[in-house]
Design a protein around this motif. Sequence first.
Motif, PDB file in Angstrom:
ATOM      1  N   MET A 147      10.355  12.634  -2.860  1.00 50.88           N
ATOM      2  CA  MET A 147       9.231  12.304  -2.012  1.00 50.88           C
ATOM      3  C   MET A 147       9.458  12.813  -0.588  1.00 50.88           C
ATOM      4  N   GLY A 148      10.670  12.674  -0.107  1.00 46.89           N
ATOM      5  CA  GLY A 148      11.011  13.248   1.179  1.00 46.89           C
ATOM      6  C   GLY A 148      10.350  12.590   2.371  1.00 46.89           C
ATOM      7  N   ARG A 149       9.859  11.398   2.169  1.00 49.87           N
ATOM      8  CA  ARG A 149       9.217  10.723   3.283  1.00 49.87           C
ATOM      9  C   ARG A 149      10.104   9.600   3.781  1.00 49.87           C
ATOM     10  N   VAL A 150      10.025   9.350   5.060  1.00 46.13           N
ATOM     11  CA  VAL A 150      10.799   8.236   5.605  1.00 46.13           C
ATOM     12  C   VAL A 150      10.143   6.920   5.174  1.00 46.13           C
ATOM     13  N   PRO A 151      10.913   6.035   4.545  1.00 43.78           N
ATOM     14  CA  PRO A 151      10.328   4.756   4.124  1.00 43.78           C
ATOM     15  C   PRO A 151       9.791   3.985   5.321  1.00 43.78           C
ATOM     16  N   GLN A 152       8.598   3.435   5.145  1.00 41.71           N
ATOM     17  CA  GLN A 152       7.980   2.685   6.227  1.00 41.71           C
ATOM     18  C   GLN A 152       7.688   1.260   5.818  1.00 41.71           C
ATOM     19  N   LYS A 153       7.973   0.358   6.701  1.00 44.12           N
ATOM     20  CA  LYS A 153       7.658  -1.044   6.443  1.00 44.12           C
ATOM     21  C   LYS A 153       6.147  -1.220   6.537  1.00 44.12           C
ATOM     22  N   LEU A 154       5.589  -1.900   5.564  1.00 44.83           N
ATOM     23  CA  LEU A 154       4.143  -2.146   5.613  1.00 44.83           C
ATOM     24  C   LEU A 154       3.843  -3.082   6.782  1.00 44.83           C
ATOM     25  N   ASN A 155       2.832  -2.762   7.544  1.00 41.52           N
ATOM     26  CA  ASN A 155       2.516  -3.596   8.698  1.00 41.52           C
ATOM     27  C   ASN A 155       1.180  -4.315   8.519  1.00 41.52           C
ATOM     28  N   LEU A 156       0.779  -4.982   9.541  1.00 41.22           N
ATOM     29  CA  LEU A 156      -0.403  -5.830   9.468  1.00 41.22           C
ATOM     30  C   LEU A 156      -1.650  -5.102   8.984  1.00 41.22           C
ATOM     31  N   SER A 157      -1.777  -3.826   9.327  1.00 41.32           N
ATOM     32  CA  SER A 157      -2.990  -3.111   8.945  1.00 41.32           C
ATOM     33  C   SER A 157      -3.083  -2.908   7.428  1.00 41.32           C
ATOM     34  N   PHE A 158      -1.965  -3.058   6.736  1.00 43.63           N
ATOM     35  CA  PHE A 158      -2.024  -3.018   5.272  1.00 43.63           C
ATOM     36  C   PHE A 158      -2.500  -4.363   4.723  1.00 43.63           C
TER      37      PHE A 158
ATOM     38  N   LEU B 158       0.015  -2.287  -4.045  1.00 45.73           N
ATOM     39  CA  LEU B 158       1.379  -2.805  -3.941  1.00 45.73           C
ATOM     40  C   LEU B 158       2.263  -2.296  -5.074  1.00 45.73           C
ATOM     41  N   LEU B 159       1.659  -1.826  -6.140  1.00 46.21           N
ATOM     42  CA  LEU B 159       2.456  -1.234  -7.211  1.00 46.21           C
ATOM     43  C   LEU B 159       3.198  -0.021  -6.657  1.00 46.21           C
ATOM     44  N   GLY B 160       4.511   0.039  -6.916  1.00 48.66           N
ATOM     45  CA  GLY B 160       5.299   1.164  -6.419  1.00 48.66           C
ATOM     46  C   GLY B 160       5.935   0.921  -5.067  1.00 48.66           C
ATOM     47  N   LYS B 161       5.478  -0.116  -4.347  1.00 46.71           N
ATOM     48  CA  LYS B 161       6.107  -0.474  -3.083  1.00 46.71           C
ATOM     49  C   LYS B 161       7.418  -1.206  -3.381  1.00 46.71           C
ATOM     50  N   ILE B 162       8.256  -1.328  -2.366  1.00 44.93           N
ATOM     51  CA  ILE B 162       9.559  -1.939  -2.562  1.00 44.93           C
ATOM     52  C   ILE B 162       9.671  -3.240  -1.785  1.00 44.93           C
ATOM     53  N   LEU B 163       9.940  -4.320  -2.515  1.00 45.38           N
ATOM     54  CA  LEU B 163      10.126  -5.625  -1.892  1.00 45.38           C
ATOM     55  C   LEU B 163      11.600  -5.805  -1.577  1.00 45.38           C
ATOM     56  N   ILE B 164      11.890  -6.191  -0.332  1.00 44.56           N
ATOM     57  CA  ILE B 164      13.277  -6.345   0.099  1.00 44.56           C
ATOM     58  C   ILE B 164      13.488  -7.736   0.672  1.00 44.56           C
TER      59      ILE B 164
ATOM     60  N   ILE C  27       8.239  -5.558   2.859  1.00 44.28           N
ATOM     61  CA  ILE C  27       7.867  -4.610   1.808  1.00 44.28           C
ATOM     62  C   ILE C  27       7.768  -3.231   2.451  1.00 44.28           C
ATOM     63  N   ILE C  28       8.362  -2.246   1.809  1.00 41.34           N
ATOM     64  CA  ILE C  28       8.294  -0.897   2.369  1.00 41.34           C
ATOM     65  C   ILE C  28       7.587   0.063   1.417  1.00 41.34           C
ATOM     66  N   ASP C  29       7.100   1.127   2.006  1.00 39.67           N
ATOM     67  CA  ASP C  29       6.456   2.206   1.257  1.00 39.67           C
ATOM     68  C   ASP C  29       7.332   3.441   1.418  1.00 39.67           C
ATOM     69  N   ASP C  30       7.900   3.903   0.319  1.00 34.75           N
ATOM     70  CA  ASP C  30       8.751   5.090   0.419  1.00 34.75           C
ATOM     71  C   ASP C  30       8.013   6.349  -0.036  1.00 34.75           C
ATOM     72  N   GLY C  31       6.691   6.228  -0.119  1.00 38.88           N
ATOM     73  CA  GLY C  31       5.896   7.404  -0.476  1.00 38.88           C
ATOM     74  C   GLY C  31       5.645   7.529  -1.960  1.00 38.88           C
ATOM     75  N   MET C  32       6.279   6.677  -2.733  1.00 40.11           N
ATOM     76  CA  MET C  32       6.117   6.711  -4.179  1.00 40.11           C
ATOM     77  C   MET C  32       4.701   6.267  -4.558  1.00 40.11           C
ATOM     78  N   ARG C  33       4.069   7.023  -5.441  1.00 35.13           N
ATOM     79  CA  ARG C  33       2.724   6.654  -5.904  1.00 35.13           C
ATOM     80  C   ARG C  33       2.674   6.759  -7.423  1.00 35.13           C
ATOM     81  N   TYR C  34       2.107   5.768  -8.038  1.00 36.96           N
ATOM     82  CA  TYR C  34       1.883   5.876  -9.470  1.00 36.96           C
ATOM     83  C   TYR C  34       0.563   6.588  -9.702  1.00 36.96           C
TER      84      TYR C  34
END
Length: 205
Positions: A1-12, A25-31, A159-166
């Motif tokens: 994916m090559g994207r910097v993982p981003q923490k989901l923020n309020l706008s999500f 939320l499918l594919g996002k990472i819960l930490i 929860i972060i988004d690392d660019g992964m999409r199903y």
Amino acid sequence: MGRVPQKLNLSFYNRKDVVLIARELLGKILITQWDGIRSSGRIVETEAYAGEMDRASHAFGGRRTTRSEHLYGDPGTSYVYISYGMHHLFNVITNKKDIPHGVLIRALDPIEGIEQMLIRTGKSYGDFTLTKGPGNLSRAMGLSKLHSGMSLTSGEIFIIDDGMRYKKDQIIVTKRIGIESAREDAELPYRFIVKGNPYVSAKKS
DNA sequence: GAGTAGATCCTCT
DNA sequence: GAGGATCTACTCA
């Protein structure tokens, strides 16, 4: 994916379409990160609970009680509640304050901290029940009602988004499960699962 | 594999 | 006092 993982923020979280958020939320990472231990997993199964009109929701009909108070909280916070006296269920609050929308996280595909999850649950490596189902998931991640009402945009749970999409054909939409008492609303297509993932709940819809 | 009962406790009526 | 956004183990086939 090559994207910097981003923490989901309020706008999500503060959008109005809880069903869309559940799908995204499918594919996002819960930490979770506490006691110096980091555990994470990719979300592979969610359910939407659409507020006061939703018979399956604790907030149906405008019920606002001690238990459901966190459902009415700020978007991007957690709502953890105990079911059947022994299972903790982890929800993400969406929309805006005083609107009881939430997404139940039902299953994860573990990534980090698996050793810790095995210790927490007493299971052995390779056991797919580790994070299958909301009760197991919360136990594996160390979540309990103590964490209800916590912010997901800062702190120890996020929860972060690392660019992964199903892809569209990897996602299955079904009706929700375990809520037979919700009558006709149990038929709503508010459950999202990742096709073929071994951690998705085995229970039939 | 499918179906069913029991565990166990917090919340609401 | 009843019941629940569940999981597990046990039965029967």
